[in-house]
Enzyme design. Structure first.
Site, short mmCIF file in Angstrom:
data_model
loop_
_atom_site.label_atom_id
_atom_site.label_comp_id
_atom_site.label_asym_id
_atom_site.label_seq_id
_atom_site.Cartn_x
_atom_site.Cartn_y
_atom_site.Cartn_z
N HIS A 97 0.83 -1.21 0.00
CA HIS A 97 0.00 0.00 0.00
C HIS A 97 0.87 1.26 0.00
O HIS A 97 0.70 2.16 -0.83
CB HIS A 97 -0.92 -0.01 1.23
CG HIS A 97 -1.80 1.19 1.34
ND1 HIS A 97 -3.13 1.17 0.97
CD2 HIS A 97 -1.57 2.46 1.78
CE1 HIS A 97 -3.67 2.37 1.17
NE2 HIS A 97 -2.73 3.16 1.67
N GLU A 98 1.81 1.34 0.94
CA GLU A 98 2.63 2.54 1.06
C GLU A 98 3.55 2.70 -0.15
O GLU A 98 3.81 3.82 -0.60
CB GLU A 98 3.43 2.52 2.36
CG GLU A 98 2.59 2.51 3.63
CD GLU A 98 1.52 3.60 3.68
OE1 GLU A 98 1.71 4.67 3.05
OE2 GLU A 98 0.49 3.38 4.34
N HIS A 111 1.69 4.47 -2.90
CA HIS A 111 1.76 5.94 -2.76
C HIS A 111 3.10 6.46 -3.26
O HIS A 111 3.17 7.46 -3.99
CB HIS A 111 1.62 6.34 -1.28
CG HIS A 111 0.23 6.33 -0.76
ND1 HIS A 111 -0.80 7.02 -1.37
CD2 HIS A 111 -0.31 5.75 0.34
CE1 HIS A 111 -1.91 6.85 -0.66
NE2 HIS A 111 -1.64 6.08 0.37
N HIS A 162 3.51 6.47 -7.00
CA HIS A 162 2.70 7.54 -7.59
C HIS A 162 3.49 8.85 -7.59
O HIS A 162 3.42 9.64 -8.53
CB HIS A 162 1.40 7.68 -6.80
CG HIS A 162 0.35 8.50 -7.48
ND1 HIS A 162 -0.76 8.97 -6.83
CD2 HIS A 162 0.24 8.94 -8.76
CE1 HIS A 162 -1.51 9.65 -7.67
NE2 HIS A 162 -0.92 9.65 -8.85
#
Length: 656
Positions: free
Chosen positions: A445-446, A449, A452
């Site tokens: 998940h991290e 980020h 991105h």
């Protein structure tokens, strides 16, 4: 190429910041004297003033979260009012605002789409900051912004202090006999010739007891300590809500929720409420079935009145019985370094990027891994990865962007940097950091980020990476990458026993995948409860702690399938909305999840999760474009259709 992380002169940060702020003000004043302003001679240098400031202040605020001490707190508290005042002054500078408007009007036809987006966002943000208002009102807004910054920091500090103050010492082995060996080893200590076990509110330790603790009274004891942390935050919440309400009314909004939506993909309050209620309606029947199944299971233990502090314990037992899943069996296969190396190989395979460790790079802790990221053998980004729980580290997991990718005024390409911070089980002499699969999911998940931000190819810093991305879609790339952490082929790249090197077998992986949707409706309803509480809390002014509690109770009456005990003060620890950026935006997790699930469904429909062609298309359409276009347009460019809510419900096993 990259600025080193170096805070050896941390104590003097205030003085250095004052100099940078003074220099920034002078540079802006010089820019405002330009008679014929253009994008090149005004917007570009103005953008670089902001980047220079971010370059200096980000590590100072970051260190307070990852290595909290009296010194970091002091420096943070010295720098916070300076930066808050400066940002408020700049955001309310009518001359900058009017200059941007003139450039937009005069040069619109000659600007490219990215430059137009920069101006559109900046002008909107100036209007939202009240730059058009009179000086007396601006001064009040400045006071409000500073106080809100102080309160959110205090909220976070209170939580950290409360987390670190609590210890539960257990002497009776019967009370800890079900706790996984690696967790128990970490909890164990010797005192007065006796073996004892210490559990704290640090997340790995708390989860160990609430999930596996045999003694129901002890489970309630630690649950109560966790859910009643920082009671003084109740008054802080009252003040935060009051100030936010005053601020948005000055700016002409009916409430904070409508103000929040002015920068989001969702545009109307009822759109958000309807979205959440639709999901709740579609998931509630399944959630009721899931809780009934859990209640029946708990009856075997003679528990006829299952409580909140029993849920994790009996859910884990039920999951183990249904899917033959034993978390402790899996953890030796998820050793931290092995997971990271396999994860990097996976990212290389689908995105054509390499992670290269830089051993001599400075960081805030010896355990921080620093990597340069390469594409076609050329370095284009740097990442700092800090995974293990520490006493001086704020709870939770997050990505923090430091530098942005952009092209400066002289045509030089500036490279991006970011930090990933988690709170995974600590390594101990003789025992490496062994992760739960849920930790692996958090890492994916991290990293979503981070990618991105780091994969950006946008030449303008104001809309590069995560800058300029609407808050209710910023979770899309992180949630999208999560789905790969349940794929068999991906898992086999790193799920290797840390002692034997044996790869996790197909049967064990199949169980993990099947168990993914265990209690998914319950989990969804819990998120909707939080999101509705957050959004409704900001639709009108709730003035007292009892009114706030009343709202939460009302939402639970409608949507919770099991009510927490009265002493539970969840709101006092809801850092996402009171110490983070999620106020009236917690719904974003579900809103973005619709996009992420639908995007991942394209990989499922293609017949192979390792679809490199599709992954590279996603990289180019979504990740490389950052905030340079609205996400609904980028998603359409990638998928060639609008997103469907049913993809999320199908992936979660709520509908077929």
């Amino acid at each position: 190429m990259f600025k080193e992380f170096d805070l050896t002169d941390l104590e003097n940060s205030k003085k250095r910041l004052e100099e940078i702020l003074e220099d920034s003000k002078n540079k802006i004043d010089e820019l405002l004297k330009i008679e014929e302003k253009s994008y090149k001679n005004f917007v570009k240098p103005y953008e670089e003033v902001g980047e220079r400031l971010s370059d200096f202040i980000t590590p100072i605020f970051h260190i307070d979260s990852v290595k909290n001490s009296e010194i970091t707190q002091k420096v943070y508290e010295e720098c916070l009012p300076l930066i808050s005042n400066y940002e408020t002054e700049v955001s309310q500078n009518d001359n900058i605002y009017r200059s941007l408007k003139v450039i937009q009007d005069k040069s619109y036809r000659s600007l490219n789409d990215i430059q137009k987006k920069v101006l559109e966002n900046e002008i909107r943000d100036f209007e939202l900051s009240g730059c058009h208002l009179n000086n007396e009102i601006k001064e009040r807004l400045k006071e409000i912004n500073l106080r809100l910054s102080e309160l959110s920091h205090k909220f976070s500090q209170n939580l950290l202090n409360a987390t670190n103050e609590y210890e539960m010492i257990i002497e009776d082995y019967e009370d800890v006999k079900e706790i996984p060996a690696s967790d128990l080893e970490f909890a164990k200590f010797e005192e007065d010739g006796k073996t004892k076990y210490k559990f704290t509110l640090q997340m790995p330790s708390y989860l160990a007891y609430i999930t596996y603790g045999s003694n129901r009274q002890r489970r309630e004891e630690i649950y109560k300590a966790y859910s009643t942390r920082a009671p003084q935050n109740g008054k802080i919440i009252e003040e935060i809500l009051s100030l936010k309400d005053e601020k948005v009314k000055i700016l002409g909004f009916e409430n904070y929720a409508s103000y929040s939506l002015s920068t989001k993909m969702a545009k109307k309050e009822e759109e958000v409420i309807n979205f959440l209620e639709e999901l709740a309606k579609k998931g509630k029947d399944r959630a009721l079935e899931e809780i009934e199944e859990l209640k029946e299971y708990a009856l075997k233990d003679g528990i006829s009145d299952i409580k909140s502090f029993d849920l994790a314990y009996y859910s884990e037992k039920l999951k183990e019985e249904k899917y033959d899943i034993d978390e402790e069996y899996y953890r030796p296969y998820f050793e931290k370094t092995s997971v990271l190396n396999g994860f990097f190989s996976f990212l290389n395979k689908i995105f054509n990027v390499e992670f290269e460790e830089i051993k001599d790079a400075k960081a805030w802790d010896k355990d921080v891994l620093v990597c340069n990221i390469k594409e076609n053998s050329k370095v284009f980004a740097r990442i700092y990865i800090d995974l293990e729980a520490k006493k001086e580290k704020r709870g939770g997991a997050w990505m923090n962007n430091w530098h942005s990718h952009y092209v400066d005024m002289d045509g030089n390409k500036k490279l991006p940097t970011a930090y990933i911070v988690c709170n995974f089980p600590q390594s101990k002499e003789g025992v490496p950091s062994l992760l739960r699969h849920s930790d692996v999911v958090t890492l994916f998940h991290e990293m979503g980020h981070a990618l991105h931000h780091l994969f950006s190819k946008v030449p303008e810093a104001f809309v590069s990476g995560i800058a300029g991305v609407a808050w209710d879609v910023v979770e899309f790339p992180s949630q999208f990458l999560e789905y790969f952490s349940y794929d068999k082929e991906v898992l086999k790249m790193f799920a290797k026993h840390y002692e034997t090197g044996k790869v996790l077998d197909d049967e064990a992986i199949d169980k993990l995948i099947k168990a993914r949707n265990f209690q998914s409706a319950l989990s969804m309803l819990r998120q909707i409860e939080f999101a509705l509480f957050d959004f409704k809390l900001h639709q009108k002014l709730y003035k007292t702690e009892s009114e706030i509690q009343g709202l939460l109770d009302n939402i639970r009456d409608n949507y919770a399938v099991i009510k927490p005990p009265e002493y539970n003060k969840f709101q006092n620890g809801f850092a996402h909305i009171f110490a983070g950026g999620y106020a009236a935006g917690y719904y974003s997790y579900k809103w973005a999840e619709v996009l992420s699930a639908d995007a991942f469904y394209m990989f499922i429909d293609s017949g192979k999760v390792f679809n490199k062609e599709l992954a590279m298309k996603y990289k180019k359409a979504i990740l490389e474009k950052g905030g340079s276009q609205d996400m609904d347009k980028l998603f359409y460019e990638f998928a060639q259709r609008e997103p469907s809510v049913d993809s999320l419900l199908k992936i979660d096993g709520i509908i077929s």
